[in-house]
Design a protein around this motif. Structure first.
Motif, PDB file in Angstrom:
ATOM      1  N   ARG A 133       0.856   6.113   7.576  1.00  0.00           N
ATOM      2  CA  ARG A 133       1.191   5.211   8.694  1.00  0.00           C
ATOM      3  C   ARG A 133       1.842   3.626   8.274  1.00  0.00           C
ATOM      4  O   ARG A 133       2.712   2.944   8.623  1.00  0.00           O
ATOM      5  CB  ARG A 133       0.400   4.905   9.796  1.00  0.00           C
ATOM      6  N   ILE A 134       1.203   3.395   7.101  1.00  0.00           N
ATOM      7  CA  ILE A 134       1.463   1.998   6.537  1.00  0.00           C
ATOM      8  C   ILE A 134       1.674   2.185   4.952  1.00  0.00           C
ATOM      9  O   ILE A 134       1.830   1.301   4.116  1.00  0.00           O
ATOM     10  CB  ILE A 134       0.303   1.076   6.680  1.00  0.00           C
ATOM     11  N   GLY A 135       1.597   3.524   4.497  1.00  0.00           N
ATOM     12  CA  GLY A 135       2.067   3.695   3.172  1.00  0.00           C
ATOM     13  C   GLY A 135       0.972   3.917   2.192  1.00  0.00           C
ATOM     14  O   GLY A 135      -0.148   3.103   2.697  1.00  0.00           O
ATOM     15  N   LEU A 136       0.766   4.564   1.200  1.00  0.00           N
ATOM     16  CA  LEU A 136      -0.264   4.808   0.453  1.00  0.00           C
ATOM     17  C   LEU A 136      -0.620   3.417  -0.319  1.00  0.00           C
ATOM     18  O   LEU A 136      -1.897   2.829  -0.326  1.00  0.00           O
ATOM     19  CB  LEU A 136       0.178   5.602  -0.867  1.00  0.00           C
ATOM     20  N   LEU A 137       0.212   2.439  -0.616  1.00  0.00           N
ATOM     21  CA  LEU A 137      -0.254   1.172  -1.110  1.00  0.00           C
ATOM     22  C   LEU A 137      -1.047   0.333  -0.026  1.00  0.00           C
ATOM     23  O   LEU A 137      -2.072   0.001  -0.358  1.00  0.00           O
ATOM     24  CB  LEU A 137       0.750   0.349  -1.391  1.00  0.00           C
TER      25      LEU A 137
END
Length: 436
Positions: free
Chosen positions: A391-395
């Motif tokens: 949903r918000i990226g791995l980072l």
């Protein structure tokens, strides 16, 4: 219900029936199987990028493949540990190792996500009670004065096995394909099981185990056991704080190969090797922080709570800051420093649990701690991180997870506030016990 503290002199006498050389052989082989345990568990993380490309898996699905093992361990460690004590520790350890080795082979043969998830669940079933049963077997054949040394050395095998699994798994995957990574781990386990079965005899170990039970003099029912395991607010806080803090370590280590692959452009083999370094740092940190805690709290056991709180706070700052920096050397240095202390709470938490439960049920108490570590930390950590990553990226996910340390800090703070009162009440019930 009678609860007596273990007598070191009696334990030494019981252990003396096992020749010292044979005892060390048993330790080496049991330690070797622990390496196989964690190699089979952590090899998956090294092949995340290849599985994602081959099957088009989401990060949530990848995280679930890692989390399902810890979930099975968390759910089954206590009941299977009790069964192993009754059925026979050597037979149980051999059966467990065979099960996770064949299940790891099943991972190599899996053709889609569902089959892989089922195979990984069986890996968790095999590994569920190995740690608690393995250390119980080892401690039963050595003198009591070696318990701290043996326990620390044995538990460090988890970190070393993780390093080998990730580094070797990534190397094999790039050169021969990801299926061979699982196949190599399965073969290593099967060979070691055969050597173990031919070398370690149930008759010798069981006779010593029976003597240990007779001299302990403990008879406790299920209701009394549950009551003793959760007898105070502070021991419950120790369980919860330990589990929550391991959430962060499990999440970071599970996704580190993928992070290095995506944000540093490393090939899967190099990403696996790089991640293995961070696993090793985490394992070293567990040992170093444990030693530091014992020295700082010598004569003042309550200081263990303060060291646990400090490890939570330092890891929260360092790891949180690291993932907000751009990719580069400074980020890696801060991340390594954070991982050095992130699992440092394991030592203090174990000491608190030992101080707050009768010595006669310490095996069950540590199985309960293992349950909390897995259900609150090792199982949800990779899964929740994968869910957030979709949903918000791995980072973004890795920037969020250090917040869990605040929950661990709260649990340890509450435990410290109640510790003296709870310890005084428990000491009145076991007047010969002494907190260390």
């Amino acid at each position: 219900m009678e609860l007596h503290c273990a007598n070191p002199a009696v334990s030494d006498a019981a252990a003396s029936t096992i020749p010292r050389r044979y005892a060390w052989v048993v330790f080496a082989l049991t330690f070797g199987l622990l390496l196989s345990d964690y190699m089979s568990r952590q090899v998956l993380n090294a092949v995340f990028p290849l599985l994602k490309a081959a099957w088009g898996l989401s990060d949530t699905q990848l995280g679930s493949l890692s989390s399902v093992v810890a979930l099975m361990v968390g759910l089954l460690t206590l009941p299977l540990s009790v069964l192993a004590d009754r059925w026979g520790r050597v037979k149980s350890l051999v059966l467990m190792a065979l099960l996770w080795s064949f299940a790891t082979l099943g991972c190599a043969l899996a053709t889609h996500y569902g089959e892989m998830l089922a195979a990984r669940a069986i890996v968790g079933l095999g590994e569920a009670a190995y740690g608690s049963v393995g250390i119980a077997l080892i401690l039963s054949i050595f003198p009591a004065h070696l318990r701290s040394t043996l326990t620390g050395a044995f538990m460090a095998g988890g970190a070393f096995g993780s390093v080998l699994g990730m580094a070797l798994g990534g190397y094999v995957a790039v050169r021969f394909g990801w299926r061979w990574s699982f196949g190599v781990m399965a073969l290593f386990g099967m060979v070691l099981v055969a050597v173990y079965w031919m070398t370690v005899t149930e008759k010798r170990i069981a006779s010593n185990q029976a003597r240990e039970v007779r001299t302990d003099g403990t008879r406790i029912g299920l209701r009394g056991l549950v009551s003793a395991l959760f007898s105070s607010v502070s021991v419950i806080c120790a369980y919860i704080g330990s589990g929550l803090q391991l959430f962060i370590m499990a999440a970071v280590l599970a996704w580190m190969p993928s992070y290095l692959n995506r944000y540093y452009g490393l090939a899967p083999d190099k990403a696996g090797a790089g991640a293995a370094v961070f696993v090793l740092i985490g394992g070293i940190g567990m040992v170093v922080c444990g030693i530091a805690t014992d020295r700082l709290s010598r004569g003042v056991p309550a200081r263990k709570w303060l060291t646990a709180i400090a490890y939570c706070a330092v890891s929260f700052v360092l790891i949180g800051l690291a993932f907000r920096l751009p990719a580069g050397p400074l980020q890696l240095v801060l991340l390594g420093a954070g991982l050095l202390v992130v699992a440092g709470t394991s030592g203090p938490a174990g000491a608190m649990v030992a101080n707050l439960t009768p010595s006669a049920i310490h095996a069950s108490a540590f199985a309960t701690l293992t349950l909390a570590n897995n259900l609150l930390g090792m199982a949800p950590g990779p899964l929740v991180t994968g869910f957030l990553a979709d949903r918000i990226g791995l980072l973004g996910a890795l920037q969020t997870i250090p917040l869990v340390s605040l929950g661990a800090m709260l649990a340890f703070t509450l435990g410290r506030l109640r510790y003296t009162r709870d310890l005084r009440r428990l000491d009145s019930l076991r007047p010969h016990a002494a907190a260390q």
